[in-house]
Design a protein around this motif. Sequence first.
Motif, mmCIF file in Angstrom:
data_model
loop_
_atom_site.group_PDB
_atom_site.id
_atom_site.type_symbol
_atom_site.label_atom_id
_atom_site.label_comp_id
_atom_site.label_asym_id
_atom_site.label_seq_id
_atom_site.Cartn_x
_atom_site.Cartn_y
_atom_site.Cartn_z
ATOM 1 N N TRP A 294 0.821 -1.207 0.000
ATOM 2 C CA TRP A 294 0.000 0.000 0.000
ATOM 3 C C TRP A 294 0.856 1.259 0.000
ATOM 4 O O TRP A 294 0.438 2.303 -0.509
ATOM 5 N N THR A 295 2.055 1.178 0.564
ATOM 6 C CA THR A 295 2.973 2.313 0.469
ATOM 7 C C THR A 295 3.398 2.530 -0.975
ATOM 8 O O THR A 295 3.488 3.670 -1.456
ATOM 9 N N SER A 296 3.653 1.425 -1.696
ATOM 10 C CA SER A 296 3.981 1.533 -3.113
ATOM 11 C C SER A 296 2.803 2.092 -3.909
ATOM 12 O O SER A 296 2.981 2.860 -4.871
ATOM 13 N N PHE A 297 1.590 1.698 -3.521
ATOM 14 C CA PHE A 297 0.387 2.204 -4.182
ATOM 15 C C PHE A 297 0.310 3.725 -4.043
ATOM 16 O O PHE A 297 0.071 4.456 -5.020
ATOM 17 N N MET A 298 0.513 4.233 -2.836
ATOM 18 C CA MET A 298 0.474 5.677 -2.619
ATOM 19 C C MET A 298 1.652 6.370 -3.313
ATOM 20 O O MET A 298 1.538 7.531 -3.739
ATOM 21 N N ARG A 299 2.767 5.675 -3.442
ATOM 22 C CA ARG A 299 3.900 6.258 -4.158
ATOM 23 C C ARG A 299 3.542 6.463 -5.628
ATOM 24 O O ARG A 299 3.925 7.477 -6.248
ATOM 25 N N ASP A 300 2.798 5.512 -6.220
ATOM 26 C CA ASP A 300 2.347 5.686 -7.596
ATOM 27 C C ASP A 300 1.461 6.914 -7.736
ATOM 28 O O ASP A 300 1.542 7.657 -8.723
ATOM 29 N N PHE A 301 0.580 7.132 -6.763
ATOM 30 C CA PHE A 301 -0.267 8.327 -6.807
ATOM 31 C C PHE A 301 0.583 9.595 -6.680
ATOM 32 O O PHE A 301 0.314 10.608 -7.335
ATOM 33 N N ARG A 302 1.594 9.508 -5.808
ATOM 34 C CA ARG A 302 2.396 10.695 -5.536
ATOM 35 C C ARG A 302 3.245 11.090 -6.744
ATOM 36 O O ARG A 302 3.299 12.263 -7.122
ATOM 37 N N ILE A 303 3.925 10.106 -7.355
ATOM 38 C CA ILE A 303 4.786 10.433 -8.493
ATOM 39 C C ILE A 303 4.000 10.474 -9.795
ATOM 40 O O ILE A 303 4.534 10.892 -10.825
ATOM 41 N N GLY A 304 2.720 10.053 -9.762
ATOM 42 C CA GLY A 304 1.913 10.068 -10.973
ATOM 43 C C GLY A 304 1.227 11.393 -11.235
ATOM 44 O O GLY A 304 0.450 11.513 -12.192
ATOM 45 N N LYS A 305 1.461 12.382 -10.390
ATOM 46 C CA LYS A 305 0.880 13.694 -10.629
ATOM 47 C C LYS A 305 1.431 14.281 -11.925
ATOM 48 O O LYS A 305 2.634 14.218 -12.198
ATOM 49 N N GLY A 306 0.546 14.843 -12.759
ATOM 50 C CA GLY A 306 0.976 15.422 -14.018
ATOM 51 C C GLY A 306 1.890 16.629 -13.823
ATOM 52 O O GLY A 306 1.617 17.495 -12.983
ATOM 53 N N ARG A 307 2.961 16.686 -14.575
ATOM 54 C CA ARG A 307 3.907 17.789 -14.488
ATOM 55 C C ARG A 307 4.220 18.305 -15.893
ATOM 56 O O ARG A 307 4.251 17.535 -16.867
ATOM 57 N N VAL A 308 4.483 19.602 -15.978
ATOM 58 C CA VAL A 308 4.801 20.249 -17.253
ATOM 59 C C VAL A 308 6.209 20.809 -17.167
ATOM 60 O O VAL A 308 6.528 21.566 -16.232
ATOM 61 N N ILE A 309 7.060 20.406 -18.123
ATOM 62 C CA ILE A 309 8.429 20.897 -18.187
ATOM 63 C C ILE A 309 8.497 21.959 -19.274
ATOM 64 O O ILE A 309 8.139 21.706 -20.438
ATOM 65 N N VAL A 310 8.932 23.167 -18.914
ATOM 66 C CA VAL A 310 8.957 24.298 -19.850
ATOM 67 C C VAL A 310 10.390 24.793 -19.986
ATOM 68 O O VAL A 310 11.201 24.653 -19.060
ATOM 69 N N PRO A 311 10.742 25.380 -21.115
ATOM 70 C CA PRO A 311 12.080 25.965 -21.270
ATOM 71 C C PRO A 311 12.225 27.254 -20.473
ATOM 72 O O PRO A 311 11.239 27.846 -20.027
ATOM 73 N N ASP A 312 13.434 27.693 -20.302
ATOM 74 C CA ASP A 312 13.698 28.873 -19.488
ATOM 75 C C ASP A 312 13.040 30.124 -20.046
ATOM 76 O O ASP A 312 12.680 31.038 -19.295
ATOM 77 N N ILE A 313 12.849 30.194 -21.361
ATOM 78 C CA ILE A 313 12.294 31.409 -21.947
ATOM 79 C C ILE A 313 10.828 31.603 -21.592
ATOM 80 O O ILE A 313 10.275 32.678 -21.792
ATOM 81 N N PHE A 314 10.160 30.555 -21.081
ATOM 82 C CA PHE A 314 8.764 30.671 -20.682
ATOM 83 C C PHE A 314 8.634 31.171 -19.242
ATOM 84 O O PHE A 314 7.522 31.390 -18.778
ATOM 85 N N LEU A 315 9.717 31.312 -18.532
ATOM 86 C CA LEU A 315 9.687 31.717 -17.129
ATOM 87 C C LEU A 315 9.765 33.226 -17.016
ATOM 88 O O LEU A 315 10.433 33.910 -17.810
ATOM 89 N N ASP A 316 9.085 33.756 -16.017
ATOM 90 C CA ASP A 316 9.117 35.186 -15.722
ATOM 91 C C ASP A 316 10.146 35.434 -14.632
ATOM 92 O O ASP A 316 10.083 34.830 -13.549
ATOM 93 N N SER A 317 11.064 36.331 -14.890
ATOM 94 C CA SER A 317 12.106 36.640 -13.914
ATOM 95 C C SER A 317 11.513 37.373 -12.721
ATOM 96 O O SER A 317 10.668 38.276 -12.879
ATOM 97 N N LEU A 318 11.933 36.979 -11.531
ATOM 98 C CA LEU A 318 11.476 37.620 -10.302
ATOM 99 C C LEU A 318 12.463 38.675 -9.807
ATOM 100 O O LEU A 318 12.292 39.193 -8.703
#
Length: 524
Positions: A294-318
């Motif tokens: 069940w820990t492995s099951f929750m790990r799948d949920f945790r790492i299965g969250k959708g993520r978007v990888i963008v290039p640096d030019i899409f970032l706004d400088s702070l």
Amino acid sequence: MPLPVNDQEWPPPHLKREMRLYREWGAWYAGDPDELADVYGSTGMMHGIGLDPKGWDRPSKGFTGWIQRAARWFWGAPVPLGQVRSTKLHVPIAGDISATSADLLFSEPPTLRIAGKKSQARLDRVMRDAGIYGSLLEAAEIGSAYGGAYLRAGWDTEMYDHPVMSVLPPDAAVPEFRYGRLSAVTFWRVLAEDGDRQVWRHLERHEKGRVLHGLYLGTPDRLGHQVPLADHPETEIYADEVDEDGGFDSRFPRGLLVSYIPNMRPHRLIRGTSLGRSDYQGVEHLMDALDEVWTSFMRDFRIGKGRVIVPDIFLDSLGRGQGAAWDPDREIYAGLGMLPPPGAQANSMLTITQFAIRVKEHVDGGKALAAQILRGAGYSAQSFGESDGSGQQITATEVHARERKSFSTRGRKTGYWNPTLQWTPDVLLSIDREVFGRKVSADKVEVHWPDGVQPDPEALGRTVELFNRAQAMSVETKIRTVHPEWDDDQVREETHRLRDELGLNVPDPDRLDDVLVPSAAGDE
């Protein structure tokens, strides 16, 4: 035998192995992840304690040996370096096993019958007012977890006008057995402790006809020396009750005020002991594996969250030296002063990462482990709400067939409970007579266990009706069929009511001896 007076090791050294087992089983029963991690050694460098039951008596060689034992258990593996929190998940199946075991025994309590209407009525009232059936249910649950439990009878004339009964766990007792029966026992409890310096302990010893009390001031691992009972507020109530030997009459000369109920015997790890074994014995590693699944099951949920990888030019400088950020909800972006690669789409510079969540594999693996755990503990999966998926109603006979494993285990446990249930009316009414002055006694105690599965009332009614049409069942037999838990007096009273209300031609049960039965010669 008096209470210990010397500064000895406490708990006694001969109970070390039992105490380790109690600590392990208690952690599974409590369902506390921190306690499980502490027992199996992943929260500290506890050399060789509570890691592998098969290795308790073998010395471990330094840190390497500890790591090798810890690696055998999911709960023995420490939290990896750099990980902020522990992600281990615990499934409290051990608590479910103990609760279900107690329900199978005492959700419908047994009937205790003794001779004499007055004594029976007084016993029923004491059982109700003192909550004895609740104590039996509690003792059954504790016994399932720890391998046994103690029931202690007593009295408190300032608060109650009847005997009382309490449940004590086996990890706070030093028992003495003779031919498998409890001959004496010493309970202890910690009243107060001041870190690693001083510990106040109250010892209560039960022998045949005697109860002794002692107050000790020692250290966490040493009993220390006996001090007057009046030195602590929780034991000063006994100071005026005990004699020069530190005890008083138990008011029950036929035995102890305590009864030990083993959960199941024999004990598979400690051969020859009269202590019982826990329902968890032998399935600890399976429960450990279930938590890992069940820990492995929750790990799948945790790492299965959708993520978007963008290039640096899409970032706004702070700002200078403060990094950059990206707003995923932004709708408009400025066009890039460059040509896209040939054949590239407009969103080709964004990378979406989405891992698969293996739901079916984890659920199936968890179910298989849970079924094996329940089988190893002596129960059927159906007793825990698991069905075959058909959705059809089943009869009581089919329930017995599907839960045969659970009812077989229940039948074995009732055999260990019968001596205690026969002792209970005797000790309660003896205290009621000697302490509270009531003229009652318990002779010829009979224990009647219910069937465990209530028959379908509709099916039972049809059966009685069919036998009635065939004139193959008397009124008394009908009453006993519908109410098998009733005694002779209740059946007789119900027969009187039916005869008076319905005008049935039923002989008076109190005058059956006057009914004339024709002889064979008269019939001729």
